[in-house]
Enzyme design. Structure first.
Site, PDB file in Angstrom:
ATOM      1  CG  ASP A 337      -0.949  -0.560  -0.464  1.00  0.00           C
ATOM      2  OD1 ASP A 337      -0.628   0.452   0.092  1.00  0.00           O
ATOM      3  OD2 ASP A 337      -1.827  -1.458   0.027  1.00  0.00           O
ATOM      4  CD  GLU A 338       2.753   0.739   2.052  1.00  0.00           C
ATOM      5  OE1 GLU A 338       3.418   1.890   1.500  1.00  0.00           O
ATOM      6  OE2 GLU A 338       1.669   0.835   2.742  1.00  0.00           O
ATOM      7  CG  LEU A 339       2.004  -8.838   1.618  1.00  0.00           C
ATOM      8  CD1 LEU A 339       0.642  -8.269   2.396  1.00  0.00           C
ATOM      9  CD2 LEU A 339       1.116  -9.742   0.524  1.00  0.00           C
TER      10      LEU A 339
END
Lengths: 578, 578
Positions: A337-339
């Site tokens: 997630d949330e790269l």
């Protein structure tokens, strides 16, 4: 009894003797009750008529008897059961409970059943309690099913003046879960939770038949997991030598969970959420501790794996597989997630690597993911990822990959469109606390993030508190797992989970922030509907949730007060429209 | 050490040896520190050079020594003090601490000083700790001042590898509070808190020099207070026979508090918030348990004293004075908030009485209030009321009456205009949790009510969650007690308090929901400014708040995690702009 106040207005009414089914959570699929009192005498026995009963079934029976004796929960009515005295005195003693497996059932341990592939676990049971005191029967197709039935059995009994009793016999319950994945996720990286906090959480999960413990064990802030192949990770990355999970700790947790019908899904979030790896391998991490962090990460510290670098790819695949090989679960999450792409745009090493290979960042992520997932698949594991890996990137993922939908409940349809099985973990319903600050300069869709504890960053006070309201149990309870999906897609919804991100939580508030709220999803994914077939309803549910809340407290879990006790003792008297 | 990441970006810097003054909360009025290490050897002694030292001072010294030995708080930096080893080894042992009262000071107990009228309490002290190991000195004008100094002294020390140390000597602190009233309010009626929860709360209050425990002991939902003249009130009104406060319990709490420099302000909220009295005296209560409750009350159950009825007036005056006569405090609150007039409009008994006497409701309330306040004043008590008694009604109140401003911080000016002394308790800054649901049909100004825990009523789910965000510590910390007031009015601000209404709280979450957030007001009202004279600043404050938070946990108070521990160990690294 209907109370008339002097002013002539009708007050709320309480029906004498109607104890309802307030104790059961999650509500069974099918439920028939009566109005006859049964008591549990000291001679009550549990007959485990299962040949070569596995050790964990024997333990479960002992634990059941312990709960029966020690819950001592006064019924949630004014007087806490004083008005039940007559019924109790005329109650019939229940001689015993007999456990049997249906013919043709395999006798295997609860622990082994609990970690089977999600579709293969047998959790159904039938519980029959006659009103004449003759032996009650609990039958199932597996020891796990028996365990679920025992859990229900313990929720039936109240205590008054030395007597354990129910007012509901005869009782017939035929029960099974609507969804196979019913989880709770805990982040033990933002703040550390000693093993007893985890075992206590597993106990509470088992009481509401949750069966998946999603252990988000590492993140940018700390790496408490001891990995024998890479001891430096915890040596440098744990908050302190005491704030670690040894391999034995992990095995103990897995074992403890399995005996309670819970499978442990470990998550090593990659390639984002990995700043801490830089404390051992600074070269493996881009934008490590970069400032201002908000340019490079959703929360401090910044730092993400240099997934374009072959050595890092190998490291990650080796790390994940070395962890996974010791775990019995079929499932392992690599996160994803949330790269933050800024991190790589400004990273010389990454840019050089991409130029050198002629790859895009997306292609590099694909290579990275294929390596980590490939290693896991080779071990017989099914990878689990967060939705961005499907929605934000163009990756080749195995069809078996399970996708956790979290950004908003609306994304479920988008993921399912691509044919993946999903777990519902929507932040707008199921986040117990926010994990993130909506850094305005980062393109995210985090505005609807569950929150309720205000901003936790420093130098960020009043007025600017951006968080959406705290998600009450009833808000979570209204979640529809099948919204926006076609009927053909329904089977792709494995279930769901509520999640505690721990930027602002620790052992001190673990129990009250999780319970009983996390029981909301327990009912959504076990029951899905009321026994009548009607949709789940917050008004109907609250008295039952109060009951399980009070029972949790009796059992040593510090579940929060949902209402003034006055309300808990007078079901529906504190409804909005009462 | 400044860390350079491989990408060439500057990382946050940590200055070796700069321990700052992070441990002190509230920050002293004047503070000089150095950079020399002192250790506390086992031979360290406290010399109480006070003739006929009162028992509570002796106890305070013993408790101080216990904290010094047992806090064992590792400094909040990476390594938890490992990098202080050199400094510690070269540190000078501090031989002792001498306590003296300034010449001319009266030697009286902490307990007696703590309950003097608000303006008369001497809490100032001077603490001098030389760097050469010679005896430190703590001087004050009262034993209460010595107590405050001891509290500060315990906050100076850290622990590493068996050694108790500070890096800040020489230290000179000259300290005194900016405001005399620095409180914390707890509602023990919506949910009950056993005595140990109260004593633990008093301990935590004392650690941040809070000095007023505002005990909101009864309300519509329960009456846990045993009153010998009216035993039926608790017999019928307490949640259970165990969930009571006996007169001895109250005396114990008062005594325990006083020994810690805390005065107990008891509140029996009248004439609203009294439904529970109807369980003993139904004739005394209008709209008792009326339905729909929302027409007659801000929250269920409905029910308010028939204050127009002479017998009720006499009862209330008798009740309050019989309680107050056993209390040493000079202050007693009669409440007076959220009176619902619908309740009386529809009450035959009230209307008949008003017609009979030709009084308005307002006039009747005035008579009621004069009676209750008159009885209290006759006992030498100063009445305390909520702001509505001044702003919403036209009542003749004694000039001495203290008014608690709660609806919004803007109302302070309106109350002060009328010449009353105020205590700041604004819901938009200081409510730890909401107490109320904004019932739309009732005319209130509750829209800005602090909340953060969602609606607690039943049948009231998602989407409709109306509550404003949870008030973080930093939002509370930005409160300006003197906003909207003229300089001439400043002396009328006695101080303030944060409040926990307990519709959704109980023993299970008491510590984490109160601490360390309730320390915000502790600093606003003790320190008011930084030692430099600069305004209080959330960025400067957070590391110190973290310190007191971790110290509270060491001392057995389950204060909540404010941030990931990673942030606590790296002051300012998690600031919004870091």
């Amino acid at each position: 009894m209907i109370l008339l106040s002097s002013s002539g207005l009708w007050a709320f009414s309480t029906l004498i003797g109607a104890s309802g089914v307030w104790a059961l959570w999650p509500i069974p699929a099918s439920l028939e009750t009566g109005t006859s009192a049964l008591t549990l005498p000291s001679s009550f026995t549990v007959d485990v008529a299962v040949p070569n009963a596995p050790w964990d079934l024997v333990q479960a029976v002992a634990q059941t008897q312990s709960y029966l004796e020690n819950d001592k929960l006064g019924r949630l009515v004014v007087g806490r059961g004083a008005n039940d005295s007559n019924a109790i005195q005329n109650g019939t003693p229940l001689s015993g409970l007999k456990l049997t497996l249906a013919e043709g059932s395999q006798v295997s341990s609860i622990s082994s059943e609990a970690v089977k592939p999600l579709g293969n676990r047998s959790e159904e049971y039938t519980l029959i309690i006659p009103q004449d005191g003759s032996q009650a029967t609990l039958t199932a197709n597996s020891t796990l099913g028996l365990y679920r039935g025992l859990t229900t059995f313990t929720q039936l009994w109240y205590y008054y003046d030395g007597v354990i009793y129910t007012l509901l016999s005869p009782i017939k319950i035929v029960d099974k879960p609507a969804y196979s994945y019913r989880g709770f996720a805990l982040d033990t990286a933002r703040n550390y939770f000693p093993v007893p906090d985890l075992t206590r959480t597993l106990d509470a999960m088992s009481w509401v038949k949750l069966n998946m413990f999603h252990w988000h064990i590492t993140d940018s802030q700390s790496f408490p997991l001891q990995v024998s192949l890479y001891p430096e990770l915890a040596d440098n990355g744990a908050y302190s030598p005491k704030e670690v999970y040894s391999e034995s700790d992990v095995q103990y947790i897995v074992s403890y969970a399995a005996a309670r019908g819970i499978d442990v899904l470990l998550e090593i979030d990659t390639p984002g959420h990995t700043a801490v790896i830089g404390t051992s391998y600074p070269d493996y991490v881009a934008c490590l501790d970069a400032s201002p962090w908000a340019t490079y990460a959703n929360e401090p510290p910044a730092g993400q794996l240099r997934f374009a670098v072959p050595e890092v790819v190998n490291f990650a695949a080796s790390l994940l597989s070395s962890i996974a090989q010791n775990l019995v679960s079929k499932y392992f999450s690599t996160g994803g997630d949330e790269l933050n792409t800024n991190c790589y745009v400004n990273d010389t090493v990454t840019q050089q690597q991409l130029n050198h290979t002629g790859m895009t960042l997306n292609a590099a992520l694909n290579t990275f993911t294929q390596a980590t997932h490939g290693a896991l698949i080779a071990q017989g594991k099914t990878p689990v990822v967060w939705e961005e890996m499907v929605l934000n990137w163009n990756l080749t993922l195995s069809n078996e990959t399970i996708v956790m939908v979290w950004i908003s409940s609306a994304d479920a349809a988008a993921v399912v469109e691509k044919g993946f099985r999903i777990v519902q973990a929507p932040s707008d319903y199921f986040y117990l606390v926010s994990s993130l600050h909506p850094v305005l300069s980062v393109t995210t869709t985090l505005n609807q993030q569950d929150c309720g504890a205000g901003a936790w960053l420093g130098n960020d006070s009043a007025g600017n508190s951006w968080c959406d309201p705290f998600k009450t149990w009833s808000e979570s309870y209204t979640f529809d797992p099948l919204a926006n999906l076609t009927e053909a897609q329904y089977p792709l919804v494995l279930g769901g989970e509520q999640l505690l991100w721990t930027e602002q939580s620790g052992p001190q508030n673990l129990d009250p922030i999780v319970w009983p709220r996390a029981a909301s999803s327990a009912e959504i994914f076990w029951s899905a509907r009321q026994p009548s077939g009607a949709p789940l309803n917050v008004s109907e549910a609250l008295p039952r949730l109060q009951d399980i809340r009070y029972r949790m407290v009796q059992r040593g879990v510090n579940a929060i007060q949902l209402q003034p006790q006055w309300c808990a003792l007078r079901p529906h008297a504190c409804d909005l429209d009462a």
